[in-house]
Design a protein around this motif. Structure first.
Motif, PDB file in Angstrom:
ATOM      1  N   LEU A  78     -37.606 -37.942 -88.637  1.00 59.36           N
ATOM      2  CA  LEU A  78     -36.964 -39.077 -89.304  1.00 59.36           C
ATOM      3  C   LEU A  78     -37.977 -40.191 -89.497  1.00 59.36           C
ATOM      4  CD1 LEU A  78     -33.896 -39.331 -86.914  1.00 59.36           C
ATOM      5  CD2 LEU A  78     -33.867 -38.301 -89.176  1.00 59.36           C
ATOM      6  N   GLU A  79     -37.802 -40.947 -90.562  1.00 59.31           N
ATOM      7  CA  GLU A  79     -38.569 -42.180 -90.725  1.00 59.31           C
ATOM      8  C   GLU A  79     -37.558 -43.306 -90.665  1.00 59.31           C
ATOM      9  OE1 GLU A  79     -42.215 -42.514 -93.118  1.00 59.31           O
ATOM     10  OE2 GLU A  79     -41.045 -43.959 -94.279  1.00 59.31           O
ATOM     11  N   LEU A  80     -37.747 -44.218 -89.726  1.00 57.34           N
ATOM     12  CA  LEU A  80     -36.776 -45.272 -89.484  1.00 57.34           C
ATOM     13  C   LEU A  80     -37.373 -46.649 -89.730  1.00 57.34           C
ATOM     14  CD1 LEU A  80     -35.363 -43.919 -86.109  1.00 57.34           C
ATOM     15  CD2 LEU A  80     -34.351 -43.648 -88.367  1.00 57.34           C
ATOM     16  N   GLU A  81     -36.566 -47.532 -90.242  1.00 58.87           N
ATOM     17  CA  GLU A  81     -36.927 -48.944 -90.380  1.00 58.87           C
ATOM     18  C   GLU A  81     -36.392 -49.641 -89.131  1.00 58.87           C
ATOM     19  OE1 GLU A  81     -38.818 -51.950 -92.283  1.00 58.87           O
ATOM     20  OE2 GLU A  81     -38.536 -50.024 -93.285  1.00 58.87           O
ATOM     21  N   VAL A  82     -37.262 -50.257 -88.355  1.00 60.85           N
ATOM     22  CA  VAL A  82     -36.844 -50.942 -87.128  1.00 60.85           C
ATOM     23  C   VAL A  82     -37.322 -52.392 -87.166  1.00 60.85           C
ATOM     24  CG1 VAL A  82     -36.828 -48.833 -85.742  1.00 60.85           C
ATOM     25  CG2 VAL A  82     -38.875 -50.209 -85.814  1.00 60.85           C
ATOM     26  N   GLY A  83     -36.616 -53.241 -86.437  1.00 58.39           N
ATOM     27  CA  GLY A  83     -36.969 -54.652 -86.380  1.00 58.39           C
ATOM     28  C   GLY A  83     -38.173 -54.908 -85.502  1.00 58.39           C
ATOM     29  N   GLU A  84     -38.784 -56.050 -85.697  1.00 60.85           N
ATOM     30  CA  GLU A  84     -39.914 -56.471 -84.863  1.00 60.85           C
ATOM     31  C   GLU A  84     -39.474 -56.576 -83.402  1.00 60.85           C
ATOM     32  OE1 GLU A  84     -43.106 -57.073 -85.985  1.00 60.85           O
ATOM     33  OE2 GLU A  84     -42.418 -56.392 -87.954  1.00 60.85           O
ATOM     34  N   SER A  85     -40.388 -56.348 -82.487  1.00 58.02           N
ATOM     35  CA  SER A  85     -40.159 -56.444 -81.036  1.00 58.02           C
ATOM     36  C   SER A  85     -39.130 -55.448 -80.523  1.00 58.02           C
ATOM     37  CB  SER A  85     -39.739 -57.864 -80.642  1.00 58.02           C
ATOM     38  OG  SER A  85     -40.704 -58.790 -81.043  1.00 58.02           O
ATOM     39  N   ARG A  86     -38.888 -54.375 -81.247  1.00 58.30           N
ATOM     40  CA  ARG A  86     -37.935 -53.349 -80.822  1.00 58.30           C
ATOM     41  C   ARG A  86     -38.611 -52.428 -79.832  1.00 58.30           C
ATOM     42  NH1 ARG A  86     -33.519 -51.317 -83.801  1.00 58.30           N
ATOM     43  NH2 ARG A  86     -32.088 -50.542 -82.230  1.00 58.30           N
ATOM     44  N   THR A  87     -37.922 -52.138 -78.730  1.00 58.15           N
ATOM     45  CA  THR A  87     -38.501 -51.237 -77.735  1.00 58.15           C
ATOM     46  C   THR A  87     -38.027 -49.806 -77.967  1.00 58.15           C
ATOM     47  OG1 THR A  87     -36.717 -51.476 -76.119  1.00 58.15           O
ATOM     48  CG2 THR A  87     -38.539 -53.076 -75.992  1.00 58.15           C
ATOM     49  N   VAL A  88     -38.765 -48.882 -77.389  1.00 67.18           N
ATOM     50  CA  VAL A  88     -38.388 -47.469 -77.444  1.00 67.18           C
ATOM     51  C   VAL A  88     -36.996 -47.289 -76.853  1.00 67.18           C
ATOM     52  CG1 VAL A  88     -38.897 -45.210 -76.452  1.00 67.18           C
ATOM     53  CG2 VAL A  88     -40.742 -46.569 -77.427  1.00 67.18           C
ATOM     54  N   GLY A  89     -36.741 -47.919 -75.722  1.00 66.78           N
ATOM     55  CA  GLY A  89     -35.440 -47.784 -75.058  1.00 66.78           C
ATOM     56  C   GLY A  89     -34.290 -48.251 -75.930  1.00 66.78           C
ATOM     57  N   GLU A  90     -34.465 -49.376 -76.609  1.00 69.31           N
ATOM     58  CA  GLU A  90     -33.412 -49.896 -77.484  1.00 69.31           C
ATOM     59  C   GLU A  90     -33.111 -48.909 -78.613  1.00 69.31           C
ATOM     60  OE1 GLU A  90     -34.317 -54.672 -76.972  1.00 69.31           O
ATOM     61  OE2 GLU A  90     -35.309 -53.550 -78.572  1.00 69.31           O
ATOM     62  N   LEU A  91     -34.155 -48.391 -79.231  1.00 75.68           N
ATOM     63  CA  LEU A  91     -33.978 -47.459 -80.337  1.00 75.68           C
ATOM     64  C   LEU A  91     -33.283 -46.177 -79.877  1.00 75.68           C
ATOM     65  CD1 LEU A  91     -34.435 -46.562 -83.259  1.00 75.68           C
ATOM     66  CD2 LEU A  91     -36.702 -45.768 -82.556  1.00 75.68           C
ATOM     67  N   LEU A  92     -33.728 -45.629 -78.758  1.00 78.27           N
ATOM     68  CA  LEU A  92     -33.149 -44.380 -78.286  1.00 78.27           C
ATOM     69  C   LEU A  92     -31.698 -44.562 -77.833  1.00 78.27           C
ATOM     70  CD1 LEU A  92     -36.152 -42.701 -76.465  1.00 78.27           C
ATOM     71  CD2 LEU A  92     -35.339 -42.382 -78.804  1.00 78.27           C
ATOM     72  N   ARG A  93     -31.379 -45.671 -77.196  1.00 79.70           N
ATOM     73  CA  ARG A  93     -29.987 -45.933 -76.806  1.00 79.70           C
ATOM     74  C   ARG A  93     -29.086 -45.991 -78.040  1.00 79.70           C
ATOM     75  NH1 ARG A  93     -32.432 -48.527 -72.620  1.00 79.70           N
ATOM     76  NH2 ARG A  93     -32.691 -50.511 -73.693  1.00 79.70           N
ATOM     77  N   GLU A  94     -29.588 -46.613 -79.101  1.00 81.20           N
ATOM     78  CA  GLU A  94     -28.825 -46.689 -80.352  1.00 81.20           C
ATOM     79  C   GLU A  94     -28.521 -45.297 -80.908  1.00 81.20           C
ATOM     80  OE1 GLU A  94     -30.046 -48.048 -84.703  1.00 81.20           O
ATOM     81  OE2 GLU A  94     -29.988 -49.731 -83.293  1.00 81.20           O
ATOM     82  N   LEU A  95     -29.438 -44.366 -80.696  1.00 84.43           N
ATOM     83  CA  LEU A  95     -29.263 -42.992 -81.177  1.00 84.43           C
ATOM     84  C   LEU A  95     -28.531 -42.107 -80.167  1.00 84.43           C
ATOM     85  CD1 LEU A  95     -32.791 -42.468 -82.741  1.00 84.43           C
ATOM     86  CD2 LEU A  95     -30.631 -42.811 -83.969  1.00 84.43           C
ATOM     87  N   GLY A  96     -28.182 -42.668 -79.000  1.00 84.31           N
ATOM     88  CA  GLY A  96     -27.488 -41.891 -77.979  1.00 84.31           C
ATOM     89  C   GLY A  96     -28.379 -40.931 -77.232  1.00 84.31           C
ATOM     90  N   ILE A  97     -29.659 -41.271 -77.097  1.00 82.03           N
ATOM     91  CA  ILE A  97     -30.636 -40.414 -76.421  1.00 82.03           C
ATOM     92  C   ILE A  97     -31.032 -41.051 -75.096  1.00 82.03           C
ATOM     93  CG2 ILE A  97     -32.938 -39.401 -76.561  1.00 82.03           C
ATOM     94  CD1 ILE A  97     -32.592 -39.413 -79.631  1.00 82.03           C
ATOM     95  N   SER A  98     -30.849 -40.315 -74.010  1.00 83.50           N
ATOM     96  CA  SER A  98     -31.162 -40.809 -72.671  1.00 83.50           C
ATOM     97  C   SER A  98     -32.669 -40.782 -72.419  1.00 83.50           C
ATOM     98  CB  SER A  98     -30.458 -39.948 -71.623  1.00 83.50           C
ATOM     99  OG  SER A  98     -30.966 -40.209 -70.336  1.00 83.50           O
TER     100      SER A  98
END
Length: 73
Positions: free
Chosen positions: A19-39
């Motif tokens: 996937l290619e994702l557009e993410v906001g500045e200062s976004r952490t790996v943890g925040e992104l993965l939680r949003e996708l439901g990935i532990s």
């Protein structure tokens, strides 16, 4: 900013393997993965082929790989 996400296992079946994702500045790996439901506790997380933890702040162009932890023998 854009990051590439490469998934394996059940998450690749659910979201697609690349996937290619557009993410906001200062976004952490943890925040992104939680949003996708990935532990984060059940996966190895690599950014640009280097193992990182969930506090890693993503940068434009990063390639994030999420590999499931495999148990057994």
């Amino acid at each position: 900013m854009k990051v590439r996400l490469i998934l394996y296992g059940e998450h690749a079946l659910r979201h697609g393997s690349k996937l290619e994702l557009e993410v906001g500045e200062s976004r952490t790996v943890g925040e992104l993965l939680r949003e996708l439901g990935i532990s984060t506790s059940e996966h190895h997380i690599l950014v640009n082929e280097i193992k990182v933890d969930e506090s890693y702040v993503l940068k434009d162009g990063d390639v994030l790989k999420v590999l499931p932890v495999v148990y057994g023998g």
